[in-house]
Motif scaffolding. Structure first.
Motif, PDB file in Angstrom:
ATOM      1  N   ALA A  34       0.832  -1.209   0.000  1.00  0.00           N
ATOM      2  CA  ALA A  34       0.000   0.000   0.000  1.00  0.00           C
ATOM      3  C   ALA A  34       0.865   1.257   0.000  1.00  0.00           C
ATOM      4  O   ALA A  34       0.584   2.222  -0.722  1.00  0.00           O
ATOM      5  N   VAL A  35       1.927   1.263   0.804  1.00  0.00           N
ATOM      6  CA  VAL A  35       2.795   2.436   0.853  1.00  0.00           C
ATOM      7  C   VAL A  35       3.517   2.615  -0.482  1.00  0.00           C
ATOM      8  O   VAL A  35       3.602   3.725  -1.019  1.00  0.00           O
ATOM      9  N   ALA A  36       4.051   1.515  -1.039  1.00  0.00           N
ATOM     10  CA  ALA A  36       4.761   1.592  -2.322  1.00  0.00           C
ATOM     11  C   ALA A  36       3.834   2.110  -3.419  1.00  0.00           C
ATOM     12  O   ALA A  36       4.194   3.026  -4.184  1.00  0.00           O
ATOM     13  N   LEU A  37       2.641   1.521  -3.503  1.00  0.00           N
ATOM     14  CA  LEU A  37       1.694   1.924  -4.551  1.00  0.00           C
ATOM     15  C   LEU A  37       1.271   3.373  -4.374  1.00  0.00           C
ATOM     16  O   LEU A  37       1.101   4.107  -5.353  1.00  0.00           O
ATOM     17  N   SER A  38       1.111   3.802  -3.122  1.00  0.00           N
ATOM     18  CA  SER A  38       0.687   5.192  -2.879  1.00  0.00           C
ATOM     19  C   SER A  38       1.715   6.175  -3.423  1.00  0.00           C
ATOM     20  O   SER A  38       1.360   7.228  -3.968  1.00  0.00           O
ATOM     21  N   LYS A  39       3.010   5.855  -3.265  1.00  0.00           N
ATOM     22  CA  LYS A  39       4.067   6.726  -3.776  1.00  0.00           C
ATOM     23  C   LYS A  39       3.991   6.839  -5.297  1.00  0.00           C
ATOM     24  O   LYS A  39       4.151   7.918  -5.873  1.00  0.00           O
ATOM     25  N   MET A  40       3.748   5.687  -5.946  1.00  0.00           N
ATOM     26  CA  MET A  40       3.775   5.669  -7.402  1.00  0.00           C
ATOM     27  C   MET A  40       2.499   6.206  -8.037  1.00  0.00           C
ATOM     28  O   MET A  40       2.508   6.649  -9.180  1.00  0.00           O
ATOM     29  N   LEU A  41       1.396   6.189  -7.285  1.00  0.00           N
ATOM     30  CA  LEU A  41       0.144   6.707  -7.826  1.00  0.00           C
ATOM     31  C   LEU A  41      -0.136   8.149  -7.424  1.00  0.00           C
ATOM     32  O   LEU A  41      -1.043   8.780  -7.969  1.00  0.00           O
ATOM     33  N   GLU A  42       0.653   8.669  -6.495  1.00  0.00           N
ATOM     34  CA  GLU A  42       0.418  10.050  -6.053  1.00  0.00           C
ATOM     35  C   GLU A  42       0.500  11.047  -7.208  1.00  0.00           C
ATOM     36  O   GLU A  42      -0.331  11.967  -7.293  1.00  0.00           O
ATOM     37  N   PRO A  43       1.458  10.915  -8.159  1.00  0.00           N
ATOM     38  CA  PRO A  43       1.482  11.850  -9.281  1.00  0.00           C
ATOM     39  C   PRO A  43       0.238  11.769 -10.167  1.00  0.00           C
ATOM     40  O   PRO A  43      -0.082  12.713 -10.890  1.00  0.00           O
ATOM     41  N   HIS A  44      -0.470  10.636 -10.103  1.00  0.00           N
ATOM     42  CA  HIS A  44      -1.690  10.453 -10.893  1.00  0.00           C
ATOM     43  C   HIS A  44      -2.938  10.866 -10.117  1.00  0.00           C
ATOM     44  O   HIS A  44      -4.067  10.677 -10.602  1.00  0.00           O
ATOM     45  N   ASN A  45      -2.750  11.377  -8.886  1.00  0.00           N
ATOM     46  CA  ASN A  45      -3.873  11.795  -8.037  1.00  0.00           C
ATOM     47  C   ASN A  45      -4.823  10.641  -7.716  1.00  0.00           C
ATOM     48  O   ASN A  45      -6.039  10.789  -7.703  1.00  0.00           O
ATOM     49  N   VAL A  46      -4.242   9.463  -7.491  1.00  0.00           N
ATOM     50  CA  VAL A  46      -5.001   8.292  -7.038  1.00  0.00           C
ATOM     51  C   VAL A  46      -4.536   7.962  -5.631  1.00  0.00           C
ATOM     52  O   VAL A  46      -3.333   7.855  -5.371  1.00  0.00           O
ATOM     53  N   GLY A  47      -5.476   7.816  -4.704  1.00  0.00           N
ATOM     54  CA  GLY A  47      -5.124   7.523  -3.322  1.00  0.00           C
ATOM     55  C   GLY A  47      -5.038   6.036  -3.056  1.00  0.00           C
ATOM     56  O   GLY A  47      -5.704   5.224  -3.716  1.00  0.00           O
ATOM     57  N   VAL A  48      -4.211   5.668  -2.090  1.00  0.00           N
ATOM     58  CA  VAL A  48      -4.097   4.274  -1.640  1.00  0.00           C
ATOM     59  C   VAL A  48      -4.149   4.287  -0.124  1.00  0.00           C
ATOM     60  O   VAL A  48      -3.361   4.989   0.520  1.00  0.00           O
ATOM     61  N   TYR A  49      -5.071   3.508   0.433  1.00  0.00           N
ATOM     62  CA  TYR A  49      -5.267   3.517   1.884  1.00  0.00           C
ATOM     63  C   TYR A  49      -5.280   2.090   2.403  1.00  0.00           C
ATOM     64  O   TYR A  49      -5.891   1.196   1.813  1.00  0.00           O
ATOM     65  N   CYS A  50      -4.591   1.879   3.516  1.00  0.00           N
ATOM     66  CA  CYS A  50      -4.556   0.579   4.166  1.00  0.00           C
ATOM     67  C   CYS A  50      -5.504   0.625   5.357  1.00  0.00           C
ATOM     68  O   CYS A  50      -5.663   1.676   6.000  1.00  0.00           O
ATOM     69  N   VAL A  51      -6.146  -0.489   5.671  1.00  0.00           N
ATOM     70  CA  VAL A  51      -7.119  -0.495   6.754  1.00  0.00           C
ATOM     71  C   VAL A  51      -7.029  -1.808   7.511  1.00  0.00           C
ATOM     72  O   VAL A  51      -6.804  -2.870   6.923  1.00  0.00           O
TER      73      VAL A  51
END
Length: 349
Positions: free
Chosen positions: A190-207
């Motif tokens: 989740a953390v890795a994907l969040s870094k790579m999708l942040e420039p695309h304005n897509v959020g990633v959240y772990c729960v």
């Protein structure tokens, strides 16, 4: 949630089904996955229960049921091709399907079953459906991926060698550690994907939902032991509705009110433990890429077009971004979970 397309894996029972039910009531178009068509149809009927008879035909158009074995790479590719054919946009992907306490077994691709189900299958789904997440038709809504982990990720002692995950090396298999590592891998992914999708304005959240009654995670536990644990489960466990509150919160809350890459519990940010660091994040991402490369080389049914589609979607992600430091831990008070049920119980998600 009206007009939003929400994909939920593991949506025929437990938290997945309850999440689908709530989001459907809020107006979302829900995409359900099932391994068993009978259970899938029952899930659809469950979502439609309470809908006035004169509205059933119209409301059922917002429920989409697909067959999927999340441990089978070929089926995942075919599933994603079907989704891409039927939808132009995806707004929310909820990586919920999971197993726990599974005896040692390898998937058809030769991947340890906890990792294949809880981690790798979801990694492939998100990768294959990235264009639909990025091609948003809703500038008012931030597309997102929600990764369902567990507080038991803290029990993971180490990141195993990829040869062990691929069943290529003999070792003392421990189902508890296999589950804990898979849930740690959820956090790292989740953390890795969040870094790579942040420039695309897509959020990633772990729960982490907490200790929830009514799931099927404990189905591998002997029925007699589950009966013995039932009174404790009844006393300390959350209901399904309580268990999916944070997932629903992450699915519907405006993106500017959430922090991408973070863990959430009871609708609040929660600090990861020390295992979630830059080195581990890169290590798990490398494991996922390596396993997929192995599948591409060894799977005779995989077509050149499917390989090309996967390679093209990889190019959408700038992997150099995950060399950055992991996000700082939020200044929150650590939440103490309810006492764990005995070893025999239905465990937390």
């Amino acid at each position: 949630m009206e007009g939003l397309n929400v994909l939920i894996t593991g949506s025929t029972c437990g938290i997945g089904l309850q999440t689908a039910r709530i989001l459907f009531r809020k107006g979302a178009d829900v995409i359900l996955t099932c391994r068993n068509e009978v259970r899938g149809r029952r899930a659809v009927e469950s979502l439609l229960s309470g809908v006035p008879p004169e509205q059933v035909a119209k409301q059922s158009e917002r429920i989409h049921l697909y067959s999927l074995d999340i441990t089978n790479y070929n089926e995942i590719c075919e599933f994603c091709e079907d989704i891409a054919r039927d939808f132009r946009h995806l707004h929310v992907i909820i990586n919920n399907a999971g197993i726990m306490g599974w005896p040692f077994e390898l998937s058809v691709e030769g991947i340890e079953m906890h990792f294949a189900t809880n981690v790798f299958g979801h990694y492939v789904i998100v990768e294959r459906l990235l264009p639909l997440l990025l091609n948003t038709n809703r500038p008012d809504f931030k597309s997102r991926v929600i990764v369902v982990s567990s507080g038991l990720y803290r029990n993971a002692e180490t990141i195993p060698q990829v040869s062990k995950i691929l069943g290529q090396k003999t070792y003392d298999y421990n189902s508890k550690q296999a589950y804990a590592f898979s849930k740690l891998a959820n956090c790292l992914y989740a953390v890795a994907l969040s870094k790579m999708l942040e420039p695309h304005n897509v959020g990633v959240y772990c729960v982490r939902p907490g200790f929830v009654n009514g799931t099927e995670l404990g189905r591998e536990t002997h029925w007699f032991l589950r009966v013995l644990a039932a009174p404790i489960i009844w006393l300390v466990a959350k209901s399904l509705e309580q268990g999916c509150e944070t997932i629903v919160y992450l699915a519907e809350t405006p993106g500017d009110q959430l922090k991408t890459g973070q863990m959430y519990y009871e609708k609040k940010e929660e600090a990861y433990n020390g295992m979630v660091d830059t080195t581990s994040i890169r290590q798990v991402w490398a494991i996922l890429r390596h396993i997929e490369d192995v599948v591409w080389k060894q799977n005779p049914r995989l077509t050149d077009a499917q390989k090309a589609a996967g390679a093209a979607n990889r190019e959408l992600l700038n992997e150099s971004l995950i060399v950055m430091a992991a996000p700082p831990a939020p200044e929150v008070v650590e939440v103490t979970e309810a006492p764990e049920a005995p070893e025999v119980s239905i465990e937390t998600q």
